[in-house]
Design a protein around this motif. Sequence first.
Motif, short mmCIF file in Angstrom:
data_model
loop_
_atom_site.label_atom_id
_atom_site.label_comp_id
_atom_site.label_asym_id
_atom_site.label_seq_id
_atom_site.Cartn_x
_atom_site.Cartn_y
_atom_site.Cartn_z
N THR A 98 -1.17 0.52 6.54
CA THR A 98 -0.40 1.17 7.40
C THR A 98 0.97 1.53 6.97
O THR A 98 1.52 0.72 6.04
N GLY A 99 1.54 2.44 7.83
CA GLY A 99 3.01 2.96 7.41
C GLY A 99 3.44 3.71 8.72
O GLY A 99 2.90 3.87 9.42
N SER A 100 4.71 3.84 8.49
CA SER A 100 5.59 4.72 9.55
C SER A 100 6.69 5.49 8.75
O SER A 100 7.19 5.31 7.70
N VAL A 101 6.91 6.38 9.64
CA VAL A 101 8.06 7.50 9.09
C VAL A 101 8.95 7.71 10.42
O VAL A 101 8.31 8.14 11.36
N ILE A 102 10.24 7.54 10.18
CA ILE A 102 10.91 7.87 11.39
C ILE A 102 12.00 8.85 10.90
O ILE A 102 12.55 8.87 9.95
N VAL A 139 -4.03 9.69 4.72
CA VAL A 139 -2.54 9.66 5.55
C VAL A 139 -3.10 10.09 6.85
O VAL A 139 -3.06 11.37 7.29
N THR A 140 -3.46 9.31 8.14
CA THR A 140 -4.12 9.60 9.20
C THR A 140 -3.24 8.93 10.39
O THR A 140 -2.84 7.82 10.39
N PRO A 141 -2.67 9.89 11.18
CA PRO A 141 -1.86 9.38 12.49
C PRO A 141 -2.68 8.28 13.17
O PRO A 141 -3.95 8.60 13.46
N ASP A 142 -1.76 7.37 13.66
CA ASP A 142 -2.58 6.32 14.63
C ASP A 142 -2.94 7.11 15.90
O ASP A 142 -3.94 6.73 16.52
N HIS A 143 -2.20 8.12 16.36
CA HIS A 143 -2.45 8.94 17.41
C HIS A 143 -2.28 10.08 17.16
O HIS A 143 -1.31 10.39 16.34
N ARG A 144 -2.92 11.17 17.60
CA ARG A 144 -2.62 12.56 17.21
C ARG A 144 -1.24 12.95 17.38
O ARG A 144 -0.55 12.63 18.40
N HIS A 145 -0.58 13.55 16.46
CA HIS A 145 0.78 13.90 16.28
C HIS A 145 0.86 15.19 15.74
O HIS A 145 0.33 15.78 14.83
N ALA A 146 1.97 16.07 16.40
CA ALA A 146 2.09 17.36 15.86
C ALA A 146 3.43 17.49 16.01
O ALA A 146 4.16 17.21 16.66
N GLU A 166 11.87 17.81 13.43
CA GLU A 166 12.40 17.40 14.53
C GLU A 166 12.49 15.85 14.61
O GLU A 166 11.67 15.24 13.90
N PRO A 167 13.36 15.26 15.35
CA PRO A 167 13.29 13.76 15.40
C PRO A 167 12.22 13.24 15.92
O PRO A 167 11.61 13.80 16.83
N GLN A 168 11.50 12.27 15.26
CA GLN A 168 10.20 11.76 15.67
C GLN A 168 9.79 10.55 14.85
O GLN A 168 10.57 10.13 13.97
N GLU A 169 8.87 10.03 15.45
CA GLU A 169 8.45 8.67 14.84
C GLU A 169 6.90 8.50 14.81
O GLU A 169 6.32 8.88 15.88
N VAL A 170 6.38 8.55 13.54
CA VAL A 170 4.92 8.73 13.37
C VAL A 170 4.58 7.31 12.56
O VAL A 170 5.03 6.97 11.61
N HIS A 171 3.44 6.87 13.28
CA HIS A 171 2.89 5.47 12.59
C HIS A 171 1.25 6.06 11.98
O HIS A 171 0.64 6.93 12.69
N TYR A 172 0.97 5.75 10.99
CA TYR A 172 -0.06 6.10 10.44
C TYR A 172 -0.90 5.15 9.61
O TYR A 172 -0.51 4.02 9.35
N ASN A 199 0.74 -1.37 -0.14
CA ASN A 199 -0.04 0.16 -0.12
C ASN A 199 0.81 1.25 -0.09
O ASN A 199 0.97 1.98 -0.92
N TYR A 200 1.45 1.70 1.05
CA TYR A 200 2.48 2.71 1.36
C TYR A 200 3.86 2.32 0.92
O TYR A 200 4.41 1.29 1.35
N VAL A 201 4.52 2.78 -0.13
CA VAL A 201 5.48 2.51 -0.46
C VAL A 201 6.56 3.52 -0.51
O VAL A 201 6.48 4.36 -1.51
N PRO A 202 7.76 3.44 0.14
CA PRO A 202 8.33 2.41 1.22
C PRO A 202 7.21 2.52 2.32
O PRO A 202 6.80 3.48 2.97
N ASN A 203 7.00 1.49 3.10
CA ASN A 203 6.11 1.19 4.15
C ASN A 203 6.68 1.92 5.41
O ASN A 203 5.90 2.36 6.33
#
Length: 153
Positions: free
Chosen positions: A143-147, A96-103, A128-134, A68-72
């Motif tokens: 599902t996907g994530s960005v680090i 593209v919806t965050p699993d938990h509210r993220h800002a 800023e450094p962060q990890e987001v799951h969406y 689905n999302y590439v890269p996942n």
Amino acid sequence: MSSPTSSHAYGIGLIALIVGMSATVVFYTSFYLPESLAKPSVSEHILNPEKELIIQIVPGAVIEGNENYVPNKAEALLEINNKVIWENHDDTAHTVTPDHRHADTYSGDFGSTGVLKPGDTYEFLFTEPQEVHYHCQPHPWMTGSVIVEKSRF
């Protein structure tokens, strides 16, 4: 008949109230409001990274079990490719919806507003450094994530 003293006191009180309210409005709009809305200071290299990170929503992503999302699991580096763009190449609308509210403190809330129709894009600048799951709201198996990490240079 009212005495002149009471009407003068009323008038002076009204003028004092107007002056006090005006001073409050001037303080709020001149000092408090700009300070509270100010964005944090961010390096120009982070605001204008060398390149962009593209995440594609691939054709057939709507079918459960397909890619689905590439890269996942995307990895971005500040100053290098921290501007992330999701492109919808599928023939179905997605989010593209965050699993938990993220800002992000600079860019604000993460997540597409509404759906990305076929051919639409959503971009987000991570500062800023962060990890987001969406995920995709209508297709939760997508599902996907960005680090995002600091540049090693």
